[in-house]
Enzyme design. Structure first.
Site, PDB file in Angstrom:
ATOM      1  N   SER A 142       3.664  -1.950  10.254  1.00  0.00           N
ATOM      2  CA  SER A 142       5.131  -1.994  10.418  1.00  0.00           C
ATOM      3  C   SER A 142       5.750  -3.337  10.024  1.00  0.00           C
ATOM      4  CB  SER A 142       5.520  -1.603  11.848  1.00  0.00           C
ATOM      5  OG  SER A 142       5.091  -0.278  12.124  1.00  0.00           O
TER       6      SER A 142
ATOM      7  N   GLY B  95       2.724   2.521  10.686  1.00  0.00           N
ATOM      8  CA  GLY B  95       3.674   3.622  10.515  1.00  0.00           C
ATOM      9  C   GLY B  95       4.372   4.017  11.804  1.00  0.00           C
TER      10      GLY B  95
ATOM     11  N   HIS C 116      -9.561   1.216   4.848  1.00  0.00           N
ATOM     12  CA  HIS C 116      -8.272   1.436   5.520  1.00  0.00           C
ATOM     13  C   HIS C 116      -8.478   2.422   6.670  1.00  0.00           C
ATOM     14  CE1 HIS C 116      -4.148   2.544   6.320  1.00  0.00           C
ATOM     15  NE2 HIS C 116      -3.800   1.445   5.686  1.00  0.00           N
TER      16      HIS C 116
ATOM     17  N   ASN D  78       0.864  -1.176   0.000  1.00  0.00           N
ATOM     18  CA  ASN D  78       0.000   0.000   0.000  1.00  0.00           C
ATOM     19  C   ASN D  78       0.902   1.229   0.000  1.00  0.00           C
ATOM     20  OD1 ASN D  78      -1.788   2.059   0.419  1.00  0.00           O
ATOM     21  ND2 ASN D  78      -2.408   1.425   2.486  1.00  0.00           N
ATOM     22  N   TRP D  79       0.989   1.861  -1.165  1.00  0.00           N
ATOM     23  CA  TRP D  79       1.898   3.003  -1.296  1.00  0.00           C
ATOM     24  C   TRP D  79       1.332   4.291  -0.708  1.00  0.00           C
ATOM     25  CZ3 TRP D  79       3.979   2.484  -7.028  1.00  0.00           C
ATOM     26  CH2 TRP D  79       4.935   1.467  -7.059  1.00  0.00           C
ATOM     27  N   LYS D  80       0.059   4.266  -0.312  1.00  0.00           N
ATOM     28  CA  LYS D  80      -0.573   5.471   0.248  1.00  0.00           C
ATOM     29  C   LYS D  80      -0.321   6.660  -0.691  1.00  0.00           C
ATOM     30  CE  LYS D  80      -0.104   3.263   4.668  1.00  0.00           C
ATOM     31  NZ  LYS D  80       0.038   3.348   6.091  1.00  0.00           N
TER      32      LYS D  80
ATOM     33  N   GLU E  95      -5.263  -4.723  10.577  1.00  0.00           N
ATOM     34  CA  GLU E  95      -4.250  -3.679  10.733  1.00  0.00           C
ATOM     35  C   GLU E  95      -4.504  -2.890  12.018  1.00  0.00           C
ATOM     36  OE1 GLU E  95      -2.327  -2.675   6.658  1.00  0.00           O
ATOM     37  OE2 GLU E  95      -3.874  -1.237   7.103  1.00  0.00           O
TER      38      GLU E  95
ATOM     39  N   GLY F  83       2.976  -0.945   4.250  1.00  0.00           N
ATOM     40  CA  GLY F  83       3.051   0.471   3.884  1.00  0.00           C
ATOM     41  C   GLY F  83       4.493   0.880   3.651  1.00  0.00           C
ATOM     42  N   GLY F  84       5.085   1.562   4.634  1.00  0.00           N
ATOM     43  CA  GLY F  84       6.411   2.164   4.499  1.00  0.00           C
ATOM     44  C   GLY F  84       7.468   1.289   3.826  1.00  0.00           C
TER      45      GLY F  84
ATOM     46  N   GLU G   8      -6.801   4.812   7.665  1.00  0.00           N
ATOM     47  CA  GLU G   8      -6.561   6.222   7.325  1.00  0.00           C
ATOM     48  C   GLU G   8      -7.773   6.836   6.645  1.00  0.00           C
ATOM     49  OE1 GLU G   8      -2.876   5.494   5.281  1.00  0.00           O
ATOM     50  OE2 GLU G   8      -1.947   4.992   7.196  1.00  0.00           O
TER      51      GLU G   8
END
Ligand code: 13P
Length: 257
Positions: free
Chosen positions: A212, A172, A94, A9-11, A166, A233-234, A96
């Protein structure tokens, strides 16, 4: 063994050139899609250019869709548009989106229905925040999110759905849930699905862990009984790291044969 699914997930990261560079770099090193599903979720305007270049093994997904198929909804993205671009997957719910864009469980339910209607494969995200966990409310919250998300969704449609657990406190933050915590929560989600849909659906449905995840911890997480992959993600923004994580399930598969 359920087929593992590793997703990036590149956000709201990466420009067009950065995304193309990434795909060029990783596409040769993706695992055989008979064995592992790998998916990248870029920002929407990049879907089209990535879809023509991602190679055989890698699938492309959208980070969001709207629950109506068309209409006066400025700025939204429709299921039929995504389908016409040959998008395979769509992320729904998600944390976010729930937090910054006020998405509710009811919206999540409507979006899942829109994805199914348009032949897109939903990855549905659920997870508790730190205060829910500290108060011992994790299971209660997960049960509410899962039941509301899948209201009126048939057992047949559930077969194409992936759930991502999640925990918000692990997203993150560098603070990964322990393999045991993640497995317990994914097992609990599987039990809810069993109560709603029976043993077969619960046995088949894939549940990812996200929060993470990185090359150093993915092996232990995906080795857990109830965890069928990762939503990253990151660490997924770095091609070398993504290659390592996408191939991590192969070690497990080789061990089991
Ligand atoms: P991080 O891997 O950066 O914690 O993000 C997880 C996530 O939100 C994936 O959807």
């Amino acid at each position: 063994m359920r087929k593992p699914i590793i997703a990036a997930n590149w956000k709201m990261f990466k420009t067009r050139d950065e995304a193309l560079f990434f795909v060029l770099k990783v596409s040769e090193d993706m695992p055989d899609n008979e064995l592992v599903d790998t998916v990248i979720f870029p920002q929407a305007p990049m879907l089209r250019c990535l879809i023509t270049r991602q190679g055989e093994e890698l699938k492309i997904g959208a980070q969001n869709l709207y629950y109506e198929d068309e209409g006066a909804y400025t700025g939204e993205i429709s299921g039929p548009l995504l389908k016409s671009y040959n998008v395979d997957y769509v992320l729904i719910g998600h944390s976010e989106r729930r937090q910054h864009f006020s998405e509710t469980d009811e919206d999540v339910n409507k979006k899942i229905k829109a994805a199914i209607r348009n032949d897109l494969l939903p990855i549905v995200c659920v997870g508790e925040n730190l205060s829910d966990r500290e108060k011992g409310n994790t299971n209660k919250l997960l049960e509410k999110q899962v039941k509301k998300a899948f209201k009126d969704i048939s057992a047949i449609d559930m077969k194409n759905i992936v759930i991502a657990y999640e925990p918000i406190w692990a997203i993150g933050t560098g603070k990964t849930a322990t393999a045991k915590q993640a497995d317990e929560a994914c097992g609990f989600i599987r039990d809810i699905i069993k109560n709603l849909y029976g043993d077969v659906v619960a046995g088949d449905i894939r549940i990812q862990y996200g929060g993470s995840v990185k090359p150093e911890n993915i092996d232990e997480l995906i080795a857990q009984e109830n965890i069928d992959g990762a939503l990253i993600g990151g660490a997924s923004l770095d091609p070398e790291k993504f290659i390592k994580m996408a191939n991590a399930p192969l070690k497990l598969i080789n061990k089991n044969i």
